[in-house]
Design a protein around this motif. Structure first.
Motif, PDB file in Angstrom:
ATOM      1  N   TRP A  52       1.459   6.751  -6.925  1.00  0.00           N
ATOM      2  CA  TRP A  52       0.291   7.552  -7.315  1.00  0.00           C
ATOM      3  C   TRP A  52       0.423   9.025  -6.955  1.00  0.00           C
ATOM      4  O   TRP A  52      -0.223   9.876  -7.536  1.00  0.00           O
ATOM      5  CB  TRP A  52      -0.990   6.982  -6.680  1.00  0.00           C
ATOM      6  N   LYS A  53       1.242   9.285  -5.947  1.00  0.00           N
ATOM      7  CA  LYS A  53       1.342  10.652  -5.441  1.00  0.00           C
ATOM      8  C   LYS A  53       1.714  11.632  -6.549  1.00  0.00           C
ATOM      9  O   LYS A  53       1.095  12.687  -6.704  1.00  0.00           O
ATOM     10  CB  LYS A  53       2.412  10.685  -4.339  1.00  0.00           C
ATOM     11  N   GLU A  88       0.843  -1.200   0.000  1.00  0.00           N
ATOM     12  CA  GLU A  88       0.000   0.000   0.000  1.00  0.00           C
ATOM     13  C   GLU A  88       0.881   1.255   0.000  1.00  0.00           C
ATOM     14  O   GLU A  88       0.613   2.209  -0.741  1.00  0.00           O
ATOM     15  CB  GLU A  88      -0.888  -0.056   1.256  1.00  0.00           C
ATOM     16  N   ALA A 131       1.130   4.123  -2.866  1.00  0.00           N
ATOM     17  CA  ALA A 131       0.811   5.519  -2.542  1.00  0.00           C
ATOM     18  C   ALA A 131       1.864   6.455  -3.130  1.00  0.00           C
ATOM     19  O   ALA A 131       1.535   7.505  -3.683  1.00  0.00           O
ATOM     20  CB  ALA A 131       0.700   5.692  -1.034  1.00  0.00           C
TER      21      ALA A 131
END
Ligand SMILES: Cc1cc2nc3c(=O)[nH]c(=O)nc-3n(C[C@H](O)[C@H](O)[C@H](O)COP(=O)(O)OP(=O)(O)OC[C@H]3O[C@@H](n4cnc5c(N)ncnc54)[C@H](O)[C@@H]3O)c2cc1C
Lengths: 422, 483
Positions: B318-319, B311, B315
């Motif tokens: 995608w940030k 996860e 993250a």
């Protein structure tokens, strides 16, 4: 009136117009003419002439669902015309790289699917009677099958539409791209409108790949509650079936069917997980054509009643119990196929017992009181003349009437056949 | 001219302190996320219930005051831009989650609920709300409904419209109606289908029934670096051609990567074209397919491939993507975001044409795409202090949209037409198409009080078409009153 017929003939050619026969009757009403325009412009032209002449127009595709809807109200019209889309039958474009297809309304579903399969793609939909049913008719009746649990229904697959309106306007909406928010979403408005707003001449769909592998497994369950519990357990875990249906009948224990599509390892792993979740249920061999079980509900006798019902997924079990009680009291036999998303089809064979209508109304009330619905798809005319096949539109009915009045102010298209007498 | 005090008193009687008339406070509402259009509203009202919304709309109806609904004001097409002599109805205080029904995977929310809060509420139970606009931490469900908002994961899961089952709406005549139902396929016209995406022009949504989705068993995100966007584009076609439907496929060009790095340090490789491919689903399926995706990328020229598994790793990946718009501020004083859509196969052609156009105008264009569904977000960079640049930037961004339409695409994939792109509608639709769409407007809002002047370049006059009332034959016969 004769002037209108000759105008129509001039437009589409004498060979594409004929007097209607008993075979063309819709719920017992035999129209005057059947006309087969050769393209979208001609459809629009026919509508314009028909509107001018005060005719009623009944759009027709593959004739598989002409008895869906209320009785025609054509008494105020000067005559009735069947407009067949049979000559609008081309797959106009399969843009396989973009996974979209443009299809004329009169094209049969099977034909579309065969064309798309040449590039390993499909319209992820499993409507009734695909050999005869046309895209236009499937859309107008919003007919979807078990694939919707994974791919959604027609409204999620259609991305563009061309509509011919009663005043002769030919209007496009949507487009050829999957993602598009320019303007109002008329493809959705036309879906399920039973041809009462305009005649669909052309459609554009988003496509999906033909699955690499498909597996089906079935379970027998003790009763409706157990079948419902199984279906909910599947929904609440993270496996992703492309079909989940309950089959039940007065004479048999409910069975639950699951379908998986994808890679072989993906299917196998999901089957394993399913077997763990369903360890309480007995695995059985799925019957042949299990995913066509819905269409088989229509087979047989004349006095048949077939309804579509909608309810919340968690209420399927309760509904099964109600059906069982009701049919015992009335001495009916019944069969149903319900998709886990809360859409099902119920067949009743009961002869002509006098209290059918009130029993159906009670069933409908029970469903509607929880946000669901009961729509009669097939029933003897004697019943249809005593009950609105659609049920309630709730407080949105005035709005629906306004929409109809804007698109078809004179009430040319399928008058009376839609909800609330629209 | 300000609203007269008689009307203001009526409004105050409905919302009390939820009435804003001070100029200094009104300025907060003079624009949405598209700040180059500004109109000061006459007043802003902040109702807290459906009944209050209804009372406000009734006053507007009686006094013929146009109103504009507003969620969080993050729209990028001027949808929530106030209209002359009109008021703004902000739904921000109607922000309660009313019901969570896990067995049926439904939720009922008020329009002011923030998108991300929906998922947050059900995440502990393993569910999520699928439409995920990059603005999800601030934008409202009401705004999402009005714009039919999308997000990176809509390729697989569908846009807002797929996830809205029913709505309670206050119509412009002040009546409350219920569109759709918690169950599927409500008989009658698909009114939620037409309301979603109507950009506030058909009424105000006051309650929304949403569908939520079970979280996939496994999510894996693959990041691949290519020398060019052409190569990355070929990989996208390869993935789709192999019959896969990833949860998301996003692409960024070098300029967008630079901006993302400068702002959030996502650790992206410095390359000509970056692809993020996310697969989700059953573990066995995802593991099998992610290998295939990797192979396809390599064949198409990827020189670096990373797979984020945890996860936390996801993250980070995608940030950079989610921050891409805002990041532009790090490499350019000003920029215009566009929202064109093209058929995916037109990508190479459109990219090279865009390069030519950007060189001709002497302006840089950064590109962030939802590559799976052909939704481009070209960011036209300019310096507003240099005379003439803003105009040229506008011109270029419009020309890019024209290019999209020419290739069979659309002027907007998710941001809406609003005020900004209404003049572009005739490039995509013929007059009869636009007139026909407006029949819907006439059915909902014949007096054009709800967000007037948006979406369509010209307003259709609504004929009084109530149609003769036909009692249903059964009604006439006294057999039934179902409706
Ligand atoms: C940084 C950034 C990133 C973004 N990323 C995305 C993205 O990835 N995908 C995407 O689709 N969009 C994106 N957007 C655009 C925007 O966030 C969406 O359009 C969002 O849905 C707007 O919601 P809002 O609450 O801010 O609505 P507002 O901007 O307040 O209003 C938008 C429209 O909705 C109407 N409206 C608001 N509430 C109601 C209601 N209750 N009833 C009827 N009409 C109503 C308004 O009248 C207006 O027309 C982004 C915006 C920003 C600033």
């Amino acid at each position: 009136m004769d002037a209108a017929w000759s105008d129509l003939q001039a437009l589409v050619g004498a060979e594409n117009m004929r007097a209607a026969t008993a075979e063309d009757a819709v719920d017992g009403v035999v129209p005057q003419m059947v006309i087969e325009p050769g393209g979208a412009e001609e459809v629009a032209g026919v509508l314009k002439i028909a509107t001018g002449a005060g005719l009623a127009v009944i759009p027709r595709g593959g004739r598989t669902k002409m008895d869906w809807g209320n009785l025609l109200r054509n008494s105020e019209r000067s005559g009735t015309l069947i407009l067949s889309t049979s000559r609008l039958n081309r797959v106009v474009e399969h843009a396989w790289g973009d996974m979209t297809a443009t299809v004329e309304a009169g094209c049969t579903f099977q034909r579309v699917q065969e064309t798309l399969a040449q590039h390993g793609q499909r319209l992820a939909l499993d409507p009734l009677w695909p050999e005869q049913a046309t895209i236009g008719g499937i859309l107008a009746t919003n007919d979807t099958g078990p694939l919707r649990v994974r791919f959604g229904s027609l409204r999620d697959l259609i991305i563009g539409i061309t509509l011919a309106l009663p005043d002769g306007t030919l209007a496009k909406s949507g487009g050829k791209v999957v993602k598009n928010v320019a303007g109002y979403d008329l493809p959705k408005l036309a879906t399920g409108s039973l041809g009462t707003l305009g005649i669909i001449t052309q459609t554009i769909f988003r496509l999906h790949p033909v699955p690499r592998e498909t597996r089906t497994l079935s379970f027998s369950t003790a009763d409706g509650a157990a079948a419902n519990a199984l279906v909910l357990a599947i929904q609440d875990c993270n496996i992703v079936p492309t079909g989940v249906q309950i089959r039940a009948a007065s004479s048999a224990m409910p069975e639950v069917d699951l379908r998986f599509e994808g890679t072989a390892p993906g299917c196998e792993a999901q089957i394993e997980q399913t077997l763990r979740i369903c360890s309480g249920a007995r695995r059985v061999e799925p019957p042949e054509n299990v995913w066509n079980a819905r269409s088989e509900l229509w087979s047989g006798t004349e006095s048949l009643i077939v309804c579509k019902f909608t309810l919340l997924p968690a209420e399927l079990g309760t509904f099964l119990t109600s059906i069982r009680k009701l049919s015992e009291a009335l001495q009916w036999s019944w069969r149903l196929v319900a998709q886990s998303v809360g859409v099902g089809y119920l067949r009743l064979d009961g002869g002509n017992s006098g209290n059918v209508v009130s029993a159906l109304q009670n069933l409908r009330e029970e469903l509607e009181s929880r946000g669901g619905s009961l729509v009669l798809l097939r029933c003897p005319l004697a019943i249809k003349s005593k009950i609105d096949v659609w049920g309630s539109a709730g407080d949105a009915l005035p709005l629906m009437r306004n929409i109809k009045a804007q698109f078809d102010p004179e009430g040319v298209l399928n008058p009376g056949r839609f909800i609330g007498g629209i | 001219m300000p609203l007269d005090s008689r009307i203001l008193d009526k409004f105050r009687a409905v919302v009390g302190r939820g009435l804003i008339t001070e100029d200094s406070q009104l300025h907060t509402y003079e624009c949405d996320g598209l700040t180059n259009f500004r109109v000061l509203p006459q007043a802003v009202l902040l109702p807290t219930s459906t009944e209050e919304v209804q009372a406000i709309v009734r006053i507007c109806q009686r006094e013929k005051i146009p109103f504009v609904a507003r969620g969080s004001g993050t729209g990028l097409s001027g949808g929530a831009l106030p209209v002359e002599k009109g008021i703004v109805i902000s739904l921000a205080r109607m922000n309660r989650i009313l019901e969570v029904d896990l067995p049926n995977a439904r939720m009922v929310v008020e329009p002011g609920v923030i998108n991300a809060d929906v998922t947050q509420r059900v995440a502990p139970h393993g569910y999520f709300y699928a439409p995920d606009p990059s603005s999800q931490s601030v934008c409202s469900i009401g705004g999402n409904v009005a714009e039919n908002s999308g997000g990176a994961h809509c390729l697989k899961y569908g846009f807002t419209t797929t996830h809205v089952l029913a709505l309670e709406v206050v119509l412009p005549d002040g009546s409350i109606v219920h569109l759709g139902s918690r169950t599927l396929d409500r008989p009658g016209y698909d009114l939620p289908g037409i309301f979603v995406g109507s950009e506030g022009t058909l009424g105000i949504a006051t309650k929304i029934v949403l569908r939520i989705v079970k979280k996939p068993a496994v999510i894996q995100t693959l990041l691949a670096a290519f020398n060019s966007t052409e190569e990355a584009g070929a990989a996208v076609s390869g993935i789709i051609g192999a019959g896969m439907l990833p949860a998301a496929i996003e692409m960024m060009d070098n300029l967008a990567i630079q901006a993302a790095e400068a702002s959030v340090h996502a650790g992206y490789p410095n390359c000509g074209g970056l692809l993020l491919v996310e697969l989700d689903g059953p573990a066995a399926e995802v593991e099998h397919l992610i290998d295939e995706v990797g192979k396809i990328c390599t064949q198409c020229g990827a020189w670096e491939i990373r797979v984020a598994q945890s996860e936390a790793e996801r993250a980070v990946v995608w940030k950079g993507r989610k921050a891409a718009f805002a990041a532009m501020g790090h490499i350019s004083p000003n920029y215009i975001v566009q929202d064109g859509v093209i058929p995916r196969t037109a990508l190479p052609k459109v990219l090279s044409e865009m390069e030519r156009m950007s060189a001709a105008q002497g302006l840089r264009v950064a590109n962030v795409f939802h590559a799976g569904d052909g939704n481009l977000h070209p960011l036209v960079l300019y310096d507003g202090r240099i005379p003439g640049q803003e105009e040229r930037a506008m011109e270029l961004s419009i020309d890019i949209l024209r290019l999209c339409v020419k290739c069979g695409g659309s002027i907007t994939g998710e941001h809406g037409v609003g005020e900004e792109k209404k003049s572009m509608m005739p490039e995509m639709f013929a007059e009869p198409d636009l007139e026909t769409m407006q029949l819907v407007r006439c059915a909902f809002d014949p007096e054009h009080l709800a967000n007037p002047g948006k979406v369509f370049p010209r307003t259709r006059l609504c004929a009084e078409r109530t149609g003769p009332y036909h009692p249903h034959p059964l009604e006439a016969a006294g057999v039934a009153q179902f409706f």
